[in-house]
Design a protein around this motif. Structure first.
Motif, short mmCIF file in Angstrom:
data_model
loop_
_atom_site.label_atom_id
_atom_site.label_comp_id
_atom_site.label_asym_id
_atom_site.label_seq_id
_atom_site.Cartn_x
_atom_site.Cartn_y
_atom_site.Cartn_z
N GLU A 190 0.82 -1.22 0.00
CA GLU A 190 0.00 0.00 0.00
C GLU A 190 0.85 1.26 0.00
O GLU A 190 0.41 2.32 -0.48
N ALA A 191 2.09 1.17 0.50
CA ALA A 191 2.97 2.33 0.47
C ALA A 191 3.59 2.52 -0.91
O ALA A 191 3.81 3.64 -1.36
N GLU A 192 3.86 1.42 -1.59
CA GLU A 192 4.61 1.47 -2.85
C GLU A 192 3.73 1.72 -4.07
O GLU A 192 4.06 2.53 -4.94
N VAL A 193 2.61 1.02 -4.16
CA VAL A 193 1.82 1.03 -5.40
C VAL A 193 1.35 2.43 -5.80
O VAL A 193 1.48 2.82 -6.97
N PRO A 194 0.81 3.24 -4.89
CA PRO A 194 0.37 4.58 -5.33
C PRO A 194 1.50 5.45 -5.88
O PRO A 194 1.26 6.33 -6.70
N THR A 195 2.73 5.19 -5.44
CA THR A 195 3.86 6.01 -5.92
C THR A 195 4.27 5.64 -7.34
O THR A 195 5.04 6.37 -7.97
N ARG A 196 3.80 4.50 -7.83
CA ARG A 196 4.18 4.04 -9.16
C ARG A 196 3.17 4.43 -10.23
O ARG A 196 3.25 3.97 -11.36
N THR A 197 2.20 5.25 -9.87
CA THR A 197 1.21 5.68 -10.84
C THR A 197 1.74 6.90 -11.61
O THR A 197 2.75 7.48 -11.25
N ARG A 198 1.00 7.27 -12.65
CA ARG A 198 1.36 8.42 -13.47
C ARG A 198 0.46 9.59 -13.13
O ARG A 198 -0.76 9.44 -13.06
N SER A 199 1.02 10.75 -12.87
CA SER A 199 0.25 11.94 -12.56
C SER A 199 0.51 13.00 -13.63
O SER A 199 1.66 13.27 -13.97
N LEU A 200 -0.57 13.58 -14.16
CA LEU A 200 -0.46 14.54 -15.27
C LEU A 200 -1.30 15.78 -15.00
O LEU A 200 -2.44 15.69 -14.52
N PRO A 201 -0.76 16.99 -15.34
CA PRO A 201 -1.55 18.22 -15.27
C PRO A 201 -2.32 18.40 -16.58
O PRO A 201 -1.73 18.62 -17.63
N VAL A 202 -3.64 18.28 -16.50
CA VAL A 202 -4.46 18.30 -17.72
C VAL A 202 -5.63 19.27 -17.54
O VAL A 202 -6.42 19.13 -16.59
N ALA A 203 -5.72 20.25 -18.43
CA ALA A 203 -6.85 21.19 -18.47
C ALA A 203 -7.14 21.81 -17.11
O ALA A 203 -8.30 21.92 -16.70
N GLY A 204 -6.09 22.17 -16.40
CA GLY A 204 -6.28 22.80 -15.10
C GLY A 204 -6.58 21.83 -13.97
O GLY A 204 -6.89 22.26 -12.85
N HIS A 205 -6.47 20.53 -14.24
CA HIS A 205 -6.74 19.51 -13.23
C HIS A 205 -5.51 18.60 -13.11
O HIS A 205 -4.61 18.62 -13.95
N ARG A 206 -5.51 17.80 -12.08
CA ARG A 206 -4.44 16.83 -11.89
C ARG A 206 -5.02 15.43 -12.02
O ARG A 206 -5.92 15.05 -11.28
N LEU A 207 -4.50 14.67 -13.00
CA LEU A 207 -4.95 13.30 -13.24
C LEU A 207 -3.92 12.31 -12.73
O LEU A 207 -2.72 12.44 -13.00
N GLN A 208 -4.39 11.32 -11.99
CA GLN A 208 -3.52 10.22 -11.58
C GLN A 208 -4.17 8.93 -12.04
O GLN A 208 -5.28 8.59 -11.62
N LEU A 209 -3.48 8.21 -12.93
CA LEU A 209 -4.02 6.97 -13.47
C LEU A 209 -3.72 5.80 -12.55
O LEU A 209 -2.55 5.55 -12.22
#
Length: 391
Positions: free
Chosen positions: A272-291
């Motif tokens: 649970e500590a590791e998996v969220p850190t391995r996602t991709r986060s992108l600034p899109v249209a004034g929002h923050r997306l994390q896949l």
């Protein structure tokens, strides 16, 4: 579709699917994972042969009673307790304890030590690392020439340990307290393998080396071993309870995540500590997306996305801000097909699921693009990138 979860309620594993290969304590592990928000897919890779029905164990037990060992190595708590319980069932429990009590008892870890003491015996030594390798090193340093050593196995042979002791002059009695064999119903394991290969599993957990070996063997029987290895070396994260469990995977160059202590709870906390850190986060249209695996965080709010929509979003995220042609997006959809209208339908559902239609822009006669913010400089996350969300 408006399946949004407020940011304050988002669990660390929400949006991820975790596969379980374990037979023993599988339900306990599943409960721990679900409490942290994960979807769980179970497919036991093996089953345990009841010790009371194991003639090989009975023969080894009677041999040790007839000629007690000089040293006894207990590798697992459940194994040692099961051994004593089985001997009780055969009417020779007290004789076994008397024979083992004459030997120098070594516990591989605290659970084995606890089982020894619960039986009324006293252990002499236990390695800080809880590893069989350190036990072997300890025995060889003390010298084993001419000694009779009983080694309680933990579900699979320990050929390196046994061979090294024999070469050093010891007589080794292997005690197969419980044996792993393929499951009676192989269908759940096959479904788990198919889910891994189909992109439906983000993390695969292992709590025993035999389970890892059995999974690879079953994939080989189905002609899918290379595909499975590619998945485990790429988008799917293999999480093991400890180094012994990880050995069959690391032997075929599959990277693994392991906790510092070989415990089920520690493994889940590491996950649970590791998996969220391995996602991709992108600034899109004034929002923050994390896949995430099958969901997206939009400004910290979890939004569930159908499989077709996630497939499109991953394809767009590989080239954020750049146009991805409809033909390429069609090829990314589950099941394929040749009707580009399927892309438009899936895109409509994706925008509805995200709750922010402007995140994905339509480029007339060309395709679609993520509306990456101007001058944004997204940095790919290192290591495993779940489901290929890296550039």
């Amino acid at each position: 579709m408006n399946d949004a979860v407020p940011a304050t309620a988002v669990a660390p594993l929400a949006g991820f699917t975790v596969g379980i290969t374990a037979a023993r304590r599988a339900d306990e592990l599943a409960t721990m994972l679900r409490r942290r928000g994960a979807e769980v897919v179970q497919g036991a890779a093996l089953r345990i042969v009841p010790v009371a029905d194991d003639t090989e164990l009975a023969e080894a037990t009677r041999a040790l009673i007839a000629a007690p060992p000089d040293i006894t190595v207990a590798t697992t708590g459940i194994g040692f307790r099961s051994w004593v319980s089985a001997a009780d069932g055969w009417g020779i429990g007290e004789e076994l304890l008397t024979a083992l009590g004459r030997s120098r008892l070594i516990a591989r870890g605290p659970k084995a030590r606890g089982a020894i003491r619960a039986s009324g015996l006293v252990d002499a030594w236990s390695p800080p690392s809880e590893s069989s390798a350190e036990v072997l090193e300890h025995l060889l340093e003390r010298g084993v020439d001419g000694l009779r050593i009983a080694v309680q196995l933990h579900g699979e042979p320990l050929p390196d340990v046994v061979e090294a002791l024999c070469v050093a002059g010891a007589e080794v009695v292997e005690v197969p307290v419980y044996r792993w064999v393929p499951p009676v119903d192989i269908a759940p394991l096959d479904r788990l393998i198919d889910a891994v290969l189909g992109g439906g599993v983000d993390v695969l957990t292992f709590t025993s080396a035999p389970a890892a070996a059995s999974l690879l063997a079953r994939a080989g029987e189905r002609g899918l071993r290379d595909d499975l290895l590619a998945a485990l070396r790429g988008p799917v994260l293999a999480v093991c309870v400890g180094p012994v469990t990880a050995a069959p995977l690391e032997a075929v160059d599959v990277p693994t995540l392991q906790p510092q202590r070989s415990r089920l709870g520690a493994m889940v906390r590491a996950l649970e500590a590791e998996v969220p850190t391995r996602t991709r986060s992108l600034p899109v249209a004034g929002h923050r997306l994390q896949l995430r695996g099958h969901a997206v965080l939009v400004d910290g709010v979890l939004r569930m996305v159908p499989p077709a929509g996630m497939a499109l979003l991953r394809a767009l995220a590989r080239r954020p801000g750049r146009v991805v042609p409809r033909a390429e997006l069609l090829a990314a959809l589950p099941g394929g097909g040749d009707d580009e209208h399927a892309v438009e339908t899936a895109m409509t559902r994706l925008r509805a699921a995200l709750g922010e239609p402007r995140l994905v822009q339509t480029v007339v006669k060309r395709g679609y693009r993520l509306a990456l913010d101007p001058a944004a400089d997204p940095v790919p996350v290192g290591g495993h990138c779940l489901h290929g969300d890296a550039l």
